[in-house]
Design a protein around this motif. Sequence first.
Motif, PDB file in Angstrom:
ATOM      1  N   ARG A  17     -15.685  -4.736  21.967  1.00 23.11           N
ATOM      2  CA  ARG A  17     -15.653  -4.218  20.595  1.00 23.11           C
ATOM      3  C   ARG A  17     -14.711  -5.072  19.759  1.00 23.11           C
ATOM      4  NH1 ARG A  17     -11.512   0.856  20.831  1.00 23.11           N
ATOM      5  NH2 ARG A  17      -9.935  -0.311  21.921  1.00 23.11           N
ATOM      6  N   ALA A  18     -14.758  -6.345  20.048  1.00 21.83           N
ATOM      7  CA  ALA A  18     -13.737  -7.239  19.516  1.00 21.83           C
ATOM      8  C   ALA A  18     -13.927  -7.528  18.034  1.00 21.83           C
ATOM      9  CB  ALA A  18     -13.769  -8.549  20.278  1.00 21.83           C
ATOM     10  N   MET A  19     -12.876  -8.026  17.437  1.00 22.24           N
ATOM     11  CA  MET A  19     -12.935  -8.527  16.077  1.00 22.24           C
ATOM     12  C   MET A  19     -13.885  -9.723  16.005  1.00 22.24           C
ATOM     13  SD  MET A  19      -8.894  -8.656  15.077  1.00 22.24           S
ATOM     14  CE  MET A  19      -9.258  -9.647  13.620  1.00 22.24           C
ATOM     15  N   ALA A  42      -8.785   1.117  14.516  1.00 19.27           N
ATOM     16  CA  ALA A  42      -9.255   2.214  15.363  1.00 19.27           C
ATOM     17  C   ALA A  42     -10.564   1.852  16.069  1.00 19.27           C
ATOM     18  CB  ALA A  42      -9.448   3.478  14.524  1.00 19.27           C
ATOM     19  N   SER A  43     -11.398   1.013  15.461  1.00 22.19           N
ATOM     20  CA  SER A  43     -12.660   0.669  16.114  1.00 22.19           C
ATOM     21  C   SER A  43     -12.624  -0.684  16.812  1.00 22.19           C
ATOM     22  CB  SER A  43     -13.812   0.711  15.106  1.00 22.19           C
ATOM     23  OG  SER A  43     -13.587  -0.216  14.073  1.00 22.19           O
ATOM     24  N   THR A  44     -11.765  -1.608  16.396  1.00 22.16           N
ATOM     25  CA  THR A  44     -11.744  -2.925  17.049  1.00 22.16           C
ATOM     26  C   THR A  44     -10.653  -3.034  18.102  1.00 22.16           C
ATOM     27  OG1 THR A  44     -10.196  -3.869  15.446  1.00 22.16           O
ATOM     28  CG2 THR A  44     -12.556  -4.062  14.940  1.00 22.16           C
ATOM     29  N   GLY A  45      -9.677  -2.119  18.070  1.00 22.99           N
ATOM     30  CA  GLY A  45      -8.553  -2.255  18.990  1.00 22.99           C
ATOM     31  C   GLY A  45      -7.468  -3.171  18.459  1.00 22.99           C
ATOM     32  N   GLY A  46      -7.692  -3.775  17.297  1.00 23.27           N
ATOM     33  CA  GLY A  46      -6.670  -4.639  16.710  1.00 23.27           C
ATOM     34  C   GLY A  46      -6.648  -6.012  17.349  1.00 23.27           C
ATOM     35  N   MET A  47      -5.553  -6.711  17.135  1.00 25.52           N
ATOM     36  CA  MET A  47      -5.421  -8.083  17.622  1.00 25.52           C
ATOM     37  C   MET A  47      -4.444  -8.106  18.788  1.00 25.52           C
ATOM     38  SD  MET A  47      -3.962 -11.372  15.515  1.00 25.52           S
ATOM     39  CE  MET A  47      -5.241 -11.325  14.263  1.00 25.52           C
ATOM     40  N   ASP A  48      -4.877  -8.706  19.890  1.00 22.55           N
ATOM     41  CA  ASP A  48      -3.973  -8.937  21.016  1.00 22.55           C
ATOM     42  C   ASP A  48      -4.348 -10.292  21.603  1.00 22.55           C
ATOM     43  OD1 ASP A  48      -2.423  -9.058  23.270  1.00 22.55           O
ATOM     44  OD2 ASP A  48      -3.076  -7.125  24.092  1.00 22.55           O
ATOM     45  N   VAL A  49      -3.775 -11.345  21.036  1.00 25.54           N
ATOM     46  CA  VAL A  49      -4.061 -12.703  21.507  1.00 25.54           C
ATOM     47  C   VAL A  49      -2.896 -13.131  22.393  1.00 25.54           C
ATOM     48  CG1 VAL A  49      -4.685 -15.041  20.854  1.00 25.54           C
ATOM     49  CG2 VAL A  49      -5.249 -13.145  19.321  1.00 25.54           C
ATOM     50  N   SER A  69       1.877 -16.123  21.023  1.00 23.54           N
ATOM     51  CA  SER A  69       1.058 -14.915  21.134  1.00 23.54           C
ATOM     52  C   SER A  69       1.072 -14.213  19.785  1.00 23.54           C
ATOM     53  CB  SER A  69       1.608 -13.994  22.225  1.00 23.54           C
ATOM     54  OG  SER A  69       2.920 -13.562  21.901  1.00 23.54           O
ATOM     55  N   GLU A  70       0.011 -13.430  19.525  1.00 24.05           N
ATOM     56  CA  GLU A  70      -0.109 -12.695  18.265  1.00 24.05           C
ATOM     57  C   GLU A  70      -0.686 -11.321  18.570  1.00 24.05           C
ATOM     58  OE1 GLU A  70      -2.338 -16.152  17.109  1.00 24.05           O
ATOM     59  OE2 GLU A  70      -1.554 -15.930  15.084  1.00 24.05           O
ATOM     60  N   VAL A  71       0.065 -10.287  18.188  1.00 21.07           N
ATOM     61  CA  VAL A  71      -0.327  -8.917  18.491  1.00 21.07           C
ATOM     62  C   VAL A  71      -0.114  -8.063  17.245  1.00 21.07           C
ATOM     63  CG1 VAL A  71       0.115  -6.918  19.975  1.00 21.07           C
ATOM     64  CG2 VAL A  71       0.369  -9.234  20.900  1.00 21.07           C
ATOM     65  N   SER A  72      -1.164  -7.327  16.842  1.00 17.49           N
ATOM     66  CA  SER A  72      -0.987  -6.466  15.672  1.00 17.49           C
ATOM     67  C   SER A  72      -0.032  -5.332  16.021  1.00 17.49           C
ATOM     68  CB  SER A  72      -2.337  -5.950  15.162  1.00 17.49           C
ATOM     69  OG  SER A  72      -3.114  -5.421  16.208  1.00 17.49           O
ATOM     70  N   THR A  73       0.765  -4.902  15.048  1.00 18.29           N
ATOM     71  CA  THR A  73       1.796  -3.900  15.314  1.00 18.29           C
ATOM     72  C   THR A  73       1.172  -2.511  15.414  1.00 18.29           C
ATOM     73  OG1 THR A  73       2.195  -3.540  12.969  1.00 18.29           O
ATOM     74  CG2 THR A  73       3.530  -5.229  14.060  1.00 18.29           C
TER      75      THR A  73
END
Length: 324
Positions: A36-38, A67-74, A122-126
Amino acid sequence: MSNAEREPAEVRCGPAAPARGVQVLDPRDVPLGGPRAMHVRRTLPHRERSFVGAWCFVDHYGPDPVASTGGMDVPPHPHAGLQTVTWLFAGEVEHHDSGGGHVVVRPGEVNLMTAGHGIAHSEVSTAGTDSLHGVQLWVVLPEVDRDLPRDLQHHPAPPVAVADGVRARVLVGELGGHRSPVRTRTPLLGAELELEAGAAWTMPVDPAHEHAVLVDAGTVRWHGAALGPGQLGVVDAGPGELRLESGAGARVLLLGGEPYQEQIVMWWNFIGRDHDEVAALRAAWQDRSARFGEVEDYPGRHARLPAPTMPGGTLRPRTRRPGH
Ligand code: MN
């Protein structure tokens, strides 16, 4: 961010003969992986063009409901031979890099990371982010600067009035007498413009530079061409002024710079000068070479990103405009 294509092609980039008018580039949709990725909308590199100035990579994404994509976790991944510019319209992204850089990137703040010889980040949405919306831009480093030490610049870009009904935030370079403190290695312009309904601006520009507008929201006419959301309209060097008109209001990104003349090869998150260099960068990452260093305190859920498999066969030759 990482270029998350499953099988990234190796792209040979170089200059091409200038053309008249506006080159309108449509984005291609690139999923960042996962069920369900971006998705991102990529306009550079493009089949028909490699560069706008030294800008060589333009990814545009969102607004995406986390809420639907899970945000960013690179997770930790490498870069070399380039600089990255992270710019957000909404949301917050926590950045960690192997140079000890740690910042939370927020809307209105420009984040320029120099990969140079090699960096990992790394890049992670808060946790507080409910919508993600922004761009990820790369700048190619010229031959003399491509082995620079890793570095991170982080500055606010406050809004300034540049014309009636037009507000700008200057990410890099100078616009309307306002200069960004962010340092670049080639003459470069990057600015967010917000246009009120019916606004029109004839902007003076350096005739030796090429310029492009990426539309985030709304519609505009740019040097006579109609552009809608996601499209990148490019004007080659030549004109001393360019006209930008909004319809019912618009937000765009203005990019510009001195035409980049060197031949490069882009593959995954690396820029080199030939296939062997890029293959060596890949091997260095896979071998956990000190060239890229280690990211401390990555707050996400995954292991460091492995490099994709390199494409077999020979390089795919590429020019900005096939047939010229
Ligand atoms: Mn990255």
